[in-house]
Design a protein around this motif. Structure first.
Motif, PDB file in Angstrom:
ATOM      1  N   ALA A   1       4.109  -1.276  -5.803  1.00 34.20           N
ATOM      2  CA  ALA A   1       3.279  -1.369  -4.602  1.00 34.20           C
ATOM      3  C   ALA A   1       3.950  -2.282  -3.570  1.00 34.20           C
ATOM      4  O   ALA A   1       3.957  -1.986  -2.369  1.00 34.20           O
ATOM      5  N   HIS A   2       4.536  -3.370  -4.058  1.00 34.29           N
ATOM      6  CA  HIS A   2       5.224  -4.322  -3.172  1.00 34.29           C
ATOM      7  C   HIS A   2       6.376  -3.615  -2.436  1.00 34.29           C
ATOM      8  O   HIS A   2       6.512  -3.732  -1.210  1.00 34.29           O
ATOM      9  N   ALA A   3       7.188  -2.889  -3.207  1.00 34.23           N
ATOM     10  CA  ALA A   3       8.329  -2.180  -2.606  1.00 34.23           C
ATOM     11  C   ALA A   3       7.852  -1.133  -1.614  1.00 34.23           C
ATOM     12  O   ALA A   3       8.459  -0.929  -0.555  1.00 34.23           O
ATOM     13  N   TYR A   4       6.752  -0.475  -1.939  1.00 38.59           N
ATOM     14  CA  TYR A   4       6.207   0.558  -1.053  1.00 38.59           C
ATOM     15  C   TYR A   4       5.800  -0.062   0.289  1.00 38.59           C
ATOM     16  O   TYR A   4       6.124   0.469   1.357  1.00 38.59           O
ATOM     17  N   MET A   5       5.088  -1.189   0.215  1.00 40.21           N
ATOM     18  CA  MET A   5       4.617  -1.820   1.452  1.00 40.21           C
ATOM     19  C   MET A   5       5.780  -2.303   2.317  1.00 40.21           C
ATOM     20  O   MET A   5       5.763  -2.149   3.539  1.00 40.21           O
ATOM     21  N   LEU A   6       6.799  -2.883   1.662  1.00 38.57           N
ATOM     22  CA  LEU A   6       7.957  -3.347   2.440  1.00 38.57           C
ATOM     23  C   LEU A   6       8.670  -2.162   3.088  1.00 38.57           C
ATOM     24  O   LEU A   6       9.055  -2.228   4.263  1.00 38.57           O
ATOM     25  N   GLY A   7       8.841  -1.078   2.324  1.00 37.02           N
ATOM     26  CA  GLY A   7       9.480   0.111   2.876  1.00 37.02           C
ATOM     27  C   GLY A   7       8.692   0.679   4.038  1.00 37.02           C
ATOM     28  O   GLY A   7       9.258   1.110   5.044  1.00 37.02           O
ATOM     29  N   TYR A   8       7.373   0.643   3.917  1.00 38.75           N
ATOM     30  CA  TYR A   8       6.507   1.172   4.970  1.00 38.75           C
ATOM     31  C   TYR A   8       6.609   0.321   6.236  1.00 38.75           C
ATOM     32  O   TYR A   8       6.815   0.835   7.339  1.00 38.75           O
ATOM     33  N   LEU A   9       6.478  -0.985   6.070  1.00 38.41           N
ATOM     34  CA  LEU A   9       6.473  -1.864   7.241  1.00 38.41           C
ATOM     35  C   LEU A   9       7.857  -1.960   7.894  1.00 38.41           C
ATOM     36  O   LEU A   9       7.968  -2.161   9.099  1.00 38.41           O
ATOM     37  N   GLN A  10       8.898  -1.819   7.083  1.00 42.07           N
ATOM     38  CA  GLN A  10      10.246  -1.863   7.651  1.00 42.07           C
ATOM     39  C   GLN A  10      10.705  -0.475   8.097  1.00 42.07           C
ATOM     40  O   GLN A  10      11.854  -0.291   8.460  1.00 42.07           O
ATOM     41  N   ARG A  11       9.792   0.451   8.064  1.00 44.09           N
ATOM     42  CA  ARG A  11      10.029   1.846   8.477  1.00 44.09           C
ATOM     43  C   ARG A  11      11.297   2.409   7.841  1.00 44.09           C
ATOM     44  O   ARG A  11      12.193   2.897   8.507  1.00 44.09           O
ATOM     45  N   ASP A  12      11.329   2.289   6.521  1.00 47.25           N
ATOM     46  CA  ASP A  12      12.494   2.747   5.770  1.00 47.25           C
ATOM     47  C   ASP A  12      12.040   3.737   4.687  1.00 47.25           C
ATOM     48  O   ASP A  12      11.854   3.363   3.523  1.00 47.25           O
ATOM     49  N   PRO A  13      11.847   5.018   5.068  1.00 50.15           N
ATOM     50  CA  PRO A  13      11.352   6.001   4.090  1.00 50.15           C
ATOM     51  C   PRO A  13      12.267   6.150   2.879  1.00 50.15           C
ATOM     52  O   PRO A  13      11.795   6.437   1.781  1.00 50.15           O
ATOM     53  N   ASN A  14      13.578   5.910   3.075  1.00 54.80           N
ATOM     54  CA  ASN A  14      14.507   6.045   1.942  1.00 54.80           C
ATOM     55  C   ASN A  14      14.210   5.027   0.840  1.00 54.80           C
ATOM     56  O   ASN A  14      14.483   5.272  -0.323  1.00 54.80           O
ATOM     57  N   ALA A  15      13.660   3.876   1.238  1.00 58.85           N
ATOM     58  CA  ALA A  15      13.389   2.825   0.260  1.00 58.85           C
ATOM     59  C   ALA A  15      12.230   3.189  -0.655  1.00 58.85           C
ATOM     60  O   ALA A  15      12.102   2.637  -1.743  1.00 58.85           O
ATOM     61  N   ILE A  16      11.373   4.099  -0.212  1.00 55.73           N
ATOM     62  CA  ILE A  16      10.190   4.410  -1.011  1.00 55.73           C
ATOM     63  C   ILE A  16      10.186   5.833  -1.546  1.00 55.73           C
ATOM     64  O   ILE A  16       9.226   6.250  -2.184  1.00 55.73           O
ATOM     65  N   VAL A  17      11.289   6.546  -1.320  1.00 55.15           N
ATOM     66  CA  VAL A  17      11.308   7.956  -1.720  1.00 55.15           C
ATOM     67  C   VAL A  17      11.133   8.126  -3.232  1.00 55.15           C
ATOM     68  O   VAL A  17      10.526   9.097  -3.684  1.00 55.15           O
ATOM     69  N   GLY A  18      11.614   7.163  -4.005  1.00 46.98           N
ATOM     70  CA  GLY A  18      11.521   7.294  -5.464  1.00 46.98           C
ATOM     71  C   GLY A  18      10.208   6.835  -6.053  1.00 46.98           C
ATOM     72  O   GLY A  18       9.963   7.014  -7.243  1.00 46.98           O
ATOM     73  N   ILE A  19       9.357   6.223  -5.241  1.00 46.85           N
ATOM     74  CA  ILE A  19       8.121   5.654  -5.798  1.00 46.85           C
ATOM     75  C   ILE A  19       6.872   6.263  -5.183  1.00 46.85           C
ATOM     76  O   ILE A  19       5.806   5.674  -5.179  1.00 46.85           O
ATOM     77  N   ARG A  20       7.023   7.439  -4.632  1.00 52.94           N
ATOM     78  CA  ARG A  20       5.829   8.134  -4.136  1.00 52.94           C
ATOM     79  C   ARG A  20       5.943   9.599  -4.562  1.00 52.94           C
ATOM     80  O   ARG A  20       7.016  10.056  -4.967  1.00 52.94           O
ATOM     81  N   PRO A  21       4.839  10.322  -4.499  1.00 55.79           N
ATOM     82  CA  PRO A  21       4.887  11.720  -4.933  1.00 55.79           C
ATOM     83  C   PRO A  21       5.936  12.505  -4.160  1.00 55.79           C
ATOM     84  O   PRO A  21       6.230  12.200  -2.999  1.00 55.79           O
ATOM     85  N   ASN A  22       6.504  13.496  -4.828  1.00 56.41           N
ATOM     86  CA  ASN A  22       7.547  14.306  -4.195  1.00 56.41           C
ATOM     87  C   ASN A  22       7.022  15.002  -2.942  1.00 56.41           C
ATOM     88  O   ASN A  22       5.893  15.459  -2.907  1.00 56.41           O
ATOM     89  N   GLN A  23       7.901  15.058  -1.935  1.00 59.42           N
ATOM     90  CA  GLN A  23       7.536  15.744  -0.691  1.00 59.42           C
ATOM     91  C   GLN A  23       8.538  16.856  -0.446  1.00 59.42           C
ATOM     92  O   GLN A  23       9.651  16.822  -0.977  1.00 59.42           O
ATOM     93  N   SER A  24       8.147  17.788   0.391  1.00 56.10           N
ATOM     94  CA  SER A  24       9.074  18.871   0.720  1.00 56.10           C
ATOM     95  C   SER A  24      10.195  18.333   1.599  1.00 56.10           C
ATOM     96  O   SER A  24      10.068  17.263   2.207  1.00 56.10           O
ATOM     97  N   ILE A  25      11.268  19.091   1.713  1.00 57.30           N
ATOM     98  CA  ILE A  25      12.411  18.695   2.540  1.00 57.30           C
ATOM     99  C   ILE A  25      11.992  18.540   3.998  1.00 57.30           C
ATOM    100  O   ILE A  25      12.427  17.612   4.700  1.00 57.30           O
TER     101      ILE A  25
END
Lengths: 133, 141
Positions: free
Chosen positions: B48-72
């Protein structure tokens, strides 16, 4: 001879475990530090306490008198997929420039009877619940 | 000579199994302590911590592995949005506070308060409730 061999194997295994713990400590740096400041916690606002007490008691009558339809709609969305509330727990509240957020964890059962947990936050202003996040 | 080789091989095997066991035990104990809030730990999930940091730093690559899969297409649109957001500095995070959380079975929920300033200079104060299961953030409210 066999006893000595068994002891040596156990000792080696124990040394291995110790090595594994040390290796983990070196490799696992933990989550990154929070680069943003954190707000201090405050006490639970009484209005939020009463609101959540009604949720926990499944007292729809009381709840209907405390909140308007938009808040109740947001609460319904926040509680999904729980349909049967079993417990509510205040986890903390924070305040920024007069705006209060009071957070709760709710456990209960889904329509399929599965145990689930959700979190929601009440926005409080002027001693009233003014929103559900 | 063969006996010595077997002895060394067996010893190395025992040591290796011990190292693996120690690593796994240490990792499991660490996660338990962190999630349970024992010994002064906050109970905050590292995911959750990593997700929030990725979200606030607007870095989708940082959270790609910790959220449900999305389409291309969804991932591309998100990266585009993040790039635009970074370029215009449209939001400025002012604070991130972990309020608390709880768990039932394999599900845990972690609640954060976020204070940020939008492109118009208006401060917004709101919350996120993240549900974590199976090492991923499966829901964000």
């Amino acid at each position: 001879m066999n006893e000595a061999r068994a002891m040596a194997t156990l000792a080696l295994f124990a040394v291995g475990i110790l090595g594994g713990v040390v290796l983990h400590a070196f490799l696992e740096k933990g989550p990154a530090e929070n680069p943003f400041p954190a707000l201090p916690k405050v006490d639970e606002p009484p209005a939020a306490h009463d609101f959540v007490a009604a949720v926990g008691a499944e007292d729809a009558q009381a709840l209907s008198k405390m909140a308007d339809i938009s808040i109740l709609t947001d609460l319904d969305a926040a509680l999904q997929p729980i349909v049967d509330v079993r417990s509510t727990r205040f986890v903390g509240a924070v305040e920024s420039e007069g705006r209060l957020l009071s957070a709760y964890v709710v456990t209960g059962k889904t329509a399929q009877g599965i145990d689930f947990v959700v979190g929601f936050v009440l926005r409080v202003a002027n001693d009233q619940v003014v929103g559900v996040n | 000579m063969v006996g010595l080789r077997r002895l060394i091989g067996g010893s190395a095997g025992t040591l290796l199994v011990g190292v693996l066991a120690g690593f796994v035990i240490s990792s499991a104990v660490g996660v338990f302590i962190q999630d349970s809030g024992l010994f002064g730990a906050s109970g905050e999930s590292p995911i959750a911590h990593a997700y929030m940091l990725g979200y606030l730093q607007r870095d989708p690559n940082a959270i790609v592995g910790i959220r449900p899969n999305q389409s291309i297409a969804q991932r591309a649109a998100e990266l585009q949005g993040a790039d635009a957001s970074r370029a215009t500095a449209s939001i400025q995070p002012l604070s991130l506070t972990y309020i608390g959380g709880g768990s039932v079975g394999s599900y845990s929920v972690h609640i954060y308060a976020v204070d940020l300033r939008n492109a118009q200079g208006v401060d917004q104060f709101f919350s996120f409730a993240l549900t974590v299961a199976g090492g991923k953030v499966i829901r964000r409210e």
